[in-house]
Design a protein around this motif. Structure first.
Motif, PDB file in Angstrom:
ATOM      1  N   GLU A  90     -28.778  -5.714   1.750  1.00 58.52           N
ATOM      2  CA  GLU A  90     -28.990  -6.048   3.159  1.00 58.52           C
ATOM      3  C   GLU A  90     -28.151  -5.128   4.020  1.00 58.52           C
ATOM      4  O   GLU A  90     -26.941  -4.987   3.802  1.00 58.52           O
ATOM      5  N   CYS A  91     -28.789  -4.501   4.998  1.00 61.25           N
ATOM      6  CA  CYS A  91     -28.072  -3.635   5.940  1.00 61.25           C
ATOM      7  C   CYS A  91     -27.165  -4.491   6.821  1.00 61.25           C
ATOM      8  O   CYS A  91     -27.550  -5.592   7.226  1.00 61.25           O
ATOM      9  N   ALA A  92     -25.971  -3.968   7.112  1.00 63.69           N
ATOM     10  CA  ALA A  92     -25.062  -4.681   8.016  1.00 63.69           C
ATOM     11  C   ALA A  92     -25.716  -4.896   9.378  1.00 63.69           C
ATOM     12  O   ALA A  92     -25.372  -5.819  10.105  1.00 63.69           O
ATOM     13  N   GLY A  93     -26.675  -4.047   9.712  1.00 69.83           N
ATOM     14  CA  GLY A  93     -27.374  -4.161  10.997  1.00 69.83           C
ATOM     15  C   GLY A  93     -28.529  -5.152  10.962  1.00 69.83           C
ATOM     16  O   GLY A  93     -29.239  -5.309  11.963  1.00 69.83           O
TER      17      GLY A  93
ATOM     18  N   GLU B 122     -35.778   0.550   4.257  1.00 67.20           N
ATOM     19  CA  GLU B 122     -35.106   1.853   4.144  1.00 67.20           C
ATOM     20  C   GLU B 122     -34.093   1.998   5.263  1.00 67.20           C
ATOM     21  O   GLU B 122     -34.339   1.574   6.393  1.00 67.20           O
ATOM     22  N   ARG B 123     -33.000   2.662   4.946  1.00 67.20           N
ATOM     23  CA  ARG B 123     -32.034   3.028   5.974  1.00 67.20           C
ATOM     24  C   ARG B 123     -31.461   4.382   5.575  1.00 67.20           C
ATOM     25  O   ARG B 123     -30.781   4.496   4.551  1.00 67.20           O
ATOM     26  N   HIS B 124     -31.802   5.392   6.347  1.00 70.21           N
ATOM     27  CA  HIS B 124     -31.311   6.745   6.061  1.00 70.21           C
ATOM     28  C   HIS B 124     -30.525   7.266   7.263  1.00 70.21           C
ATOM     29  O   HIS B 124     -30.877   6.986   8.401  1.00 70.21           O
TER      30      HIS B 124
ATOM     31  N   ASP C 249     -30.186   2.213  15.910  1.00 71.96           N
ATOM     32  CA  ASP C 249     -29.094   2.782  15.154  1.00 71.96           C
ATOM     33  C   ASP C 249     -28.465   1.666  14.346  1.00 71.96           C
ATOM     34  O   ASP C 249     -27.832   0.790  14.892  1.00 71.96           O
ATOM     35  N   VAL C 250     -28.736   1.665  13.043  1.00 72.64           N
ATOM     36  CA  VAL C 250     -28.168   0.604  12.215  1.00 72.64           C
ATOM     37  C   VAL C 250     -27.333   1.239  11.113  1.00 72.64           C
ATOM     38  O   VAL C 250     -27.062   0.679  10.126  1.00 72.64           O
TER      39      VAL C 250
ATOM     40  N   GLU D 231     -19.383   3.864  12.552  1.00 72.90           N
ATOM     41  CA  GLU D 231     -20.353   2.792  12.359  1.00 72.90           C
ATOM     42  C   GLU D 231     -19.722   1.728  11.459  1.00 72.90           C
ATOM     43  O   GLU D 231     -18.700   1.971  10.828  1.00 72.90           O
ATOM     44  N   TYR D 232     -20.411   0.590  11.386  1.00 71.09           N
ATOM     45  CA  TYR D 232     -20.039  -0.464  10.426  1.00 71.09           C
ATOM     46  C   TYR D 232     -18.629  -1.003  10.641  1.00 71.09           C
ATOM     47  O   TYR D 232     -17.935  -1.343   9.688  1.00 71.09           O
ATOM     48  N   THR D 233     -18.202  -1.048  11.895  1.00 72.50           N
ATOM     49  CA  THR D 233     -17.024  -1.824  12.261  1.00 72.50           C
ATOM     50  C   THR D 233     -17.516  -2.870  13.267  1.00 72.50           C
ATOM     51  O   THR D 233     -18.491  -2.630  13.977  1.00 72.50           O
TER      52      THR D 233
ATOM     53  N   GLY E 286     -25.243  -3.211   2.831  1.00 70.23           N
ATOM     54  CA  GLY E 286     -26.033  -2.109   2.282  1.00 70.23           C
ATOM     55  C   GLY E 286     -25.357  -0.768   2.462  1.00 70.23           C
ATOM     56  O   GLY E 286     -25.479   0.127   1.617  1.00 70.23           O
ATOM     57  N   SER E 287     -24.623  -0.629   3.557  1.00 68.15           N
ATOM     58  CA  SER E 287     -24.067   0.680   3.902  1.00 68.15           C
ATOM     59  C   SER E 287     -23.047   1.188   2.883  1.00 68.15           C
ATOM     60  O   SER E 287     -22.743   2.377   2.866  1.00 68.15           O
ATOM     61  N   ILE E 288     -22.543   0.328   2.015  1.00 65.42           N
ATOM     62  CA  ILE E 288     -21.573   0.795   1.021  1.00 65.42           C
ATOM     63  C   ILE E 288     -22.277   1.193  -0.283  1.00 65.42           C
ATOM     64  O   ILE E 288     -21.651   1.737  -1.199  1.00 65.42           O
TER      65      ILE E 288
END
Ligand SMILES: Nc1nc2c(c(=O)[nH]1)N[C@H]1C(S)=C(S)[C@@H](COP(=O)(O)O)O[C@H]1N2
Ligand SMILES: [Mo]
Length: 430
Positions: free
Chosen positions: A137-140, A91-93, A429-430, A265-267, A240-242
């Motif tokens: 998959e989360c970028a983190g 999970e990533r919220h 923080d992901v 985030e995500y850069t 995942g973030s998209i």
């Protein structure tokens, strides 16, 4: 044995049976015999796993400041095959998982379209559907790998557990866009979630037309609330973030939103200090799940097992090294080998009881592979937080304990080794 139990077993003819079994040389004990002497559990409307398996859970860092913004990790080394069970999908919220009543759910597609759409969940389910197995998959994922020196206690879960793999059912986004009629000049979609973060990203129209799903089911049942119930985007192979959850709106436009969720985030920071935005595709990954950190092995025969995947398509091969990359052995890939999906790899192995380091590296059909840790940090800043896909090493100690086998970053090309800024600890923080 207490008296009541003794009489119960005797009463059910159990004692006689047990004695008979013993006489036949069967290894039954009172405990293995007992279930045959009493009724089992009644039918149940929704099944639960065995109470003996309740220790298999997602990992949540004790260092999180809140459990509403953060991530839980799938327990990769405790799972078999390639499908992540719904209760264990990572999970990533950004603001918790909202509870959405499907009766009030609407999906709006508007902006640069001929016919804006307002769809109920039922409307959505009337469109032709597809079911595909994809990883998310989360970028983190792998963020713990930025830590230097490496954490000796690392497990496969904490190394790469911000990834999961499921069978997703939904409507191709291209179909909905066709229904709405995209106007010339449109290039971007701005999907938005209905969580308290009003999570927003920018998705190129081109990818949407290719293979993006507007998904409402996960492994055969409705999405779990934490995966975006009732509707989310599934964007094969991309970070995942998209893959916006609790999706309520898609704005069709000619420019990216540069939303907080894609700028703050995500850069990614490169080794020479540039910052890259929109690094969507997930590079090849692999992780040996057995033997892996925190486990213990005996000398003798073992089957090395692991998972591999790539955002560029199919996995072509996975190699395992027992000498830190000097020589490699090809692992067996268990079919089916599908694009943008977990693949299970296996390799028979005889452990002679001597200290050894195991590496795995995945190759995809486009020829991409995983860098070593040293190579990875030649490309990315140690202050970066995302897209870590360096080879994970596991060290088997002579007593059979498995620990993180990653070595601290060398001096040479990297300068003196100091603390890693921003992401030195457990994932916050992901
Ligand atoms: N609405 C919304 N969508 C979201 C997020 C979020 O916080 N809100 N998190 C994103 C991130 S960063 C990831 S990695 C994936 C995680 O999906 P999962 O929780 O189903 O594993 O969802 C993405 N979609
Ligand atoms: Mo993420």
């Amino acid at each position: 044995m207490d008296r009541r139990r003794f009489f119960r077993i005797l009463g059910a003819g159990g004692l006689l049976g047990l004695l008979k079994a013993k006489a036949q040389g069967l290894p039954w004990t009172e405990e293995t015999f007992a279930p045959t002497k009493t009724l089992g559990a009644p039918l149940a409307e929704y099944g639960e796993r065995s109470p003996f398996e309740t220790g298999v859970v997602r990992y949540i860092s004790p260092n999180l400041r809140t459990r509403h913004s953060g991530a839980s990790f799938a327990p990769l080394e405790k799972l078999e095959g390639v499908i992540t069970p719904n209760g264990l999908h990572f999970e990533r919220h950004h603001a918790g998982a909202p509870q959405v009543d499907p009766r009030h759910y609407r999906l709006v597609i508007h902006g640069m379209v001929e016919r804006p759409l307002v769809l109920t969940l039922e409307d959505l389910k009337r469109f032709p559907s597809v079911t595909r197995t994809y990883f998310i998959e989360c970028a983190g994922n792998g963020q713990n790998g930025y830590r230097n020196p490496p954490d000796p206690e690392l497990t496969a879960t904490r190394s790469r557990g911000l990834a999961s793999n499921a069978s997703w059912t939904g409507v191709p986004l291209a179909l909905l866009l066709k229904e709405a009629g995209v106007k010339p000049g449109a290039r971007w979609l701005i999907p938005e979630g209905m969580d308290a973060a009003m999570y927003t990203r920018s998705l190129p129209l081109e990818k949407a037309m290719e293979d993006v799903l507007v998904a409402y089911a996960q492994n055969g049942e409705a999405l779990r609330p934490e995966q975006g119930y009732p509707v989310r985007l599934v964007v094969p192979g991309w970070e995942g973030s998209i893959q916006v959850k609790w999706l309520r709106r898609i704005l069709v436009t000619d420019l990216p939103a540069m939303a907080k969720d894609e700028t703050s985030e995500y850069t990614d920071v490169t080794a020479d200090g540039r910052v890259l935005a929109f690094t969507w595709v997930m590079e090849p990954q692999s992780i040996i799940t057995y033997p892996s950190g925190g486990q213990r092995v005996q000398p003798g025969f073992h089957e090395i097992r692991g998972l591999a995947w790539s955002g560029f398509g199919r996995i072509a091969k996975v190699e395992v090294s027992f000498d830190e990359g000097r020589t490699w052995r090809k692992a067996v890939l268990e079919p089916p080998v599908e694009p943008y999906a977990f693949v299970r790899f296996k390799l028979p192995w005889y452990w002679d009881g001597k200290e050894v380091v195991l590496w795995s590296r995945a190759w995809d059909e486009k020829g991409n592979t995983q860098p070593t840790r040293e190579e990875f940090f030649r490309r990315w800043s140690r202050n970066n937080r995302y897209h870590y896909n360096a080879i994970q090493a596991w060290r088997i100690l002579p007593d059979g304990r498995v620990v993180n086998g990653d070595r601290p970053l060398g001096q040479g090309a990297f300068g003196p080794v100091g603390p890693v800024g921003g992401c030195g600890g457990e994932v916050l923080d992901v």
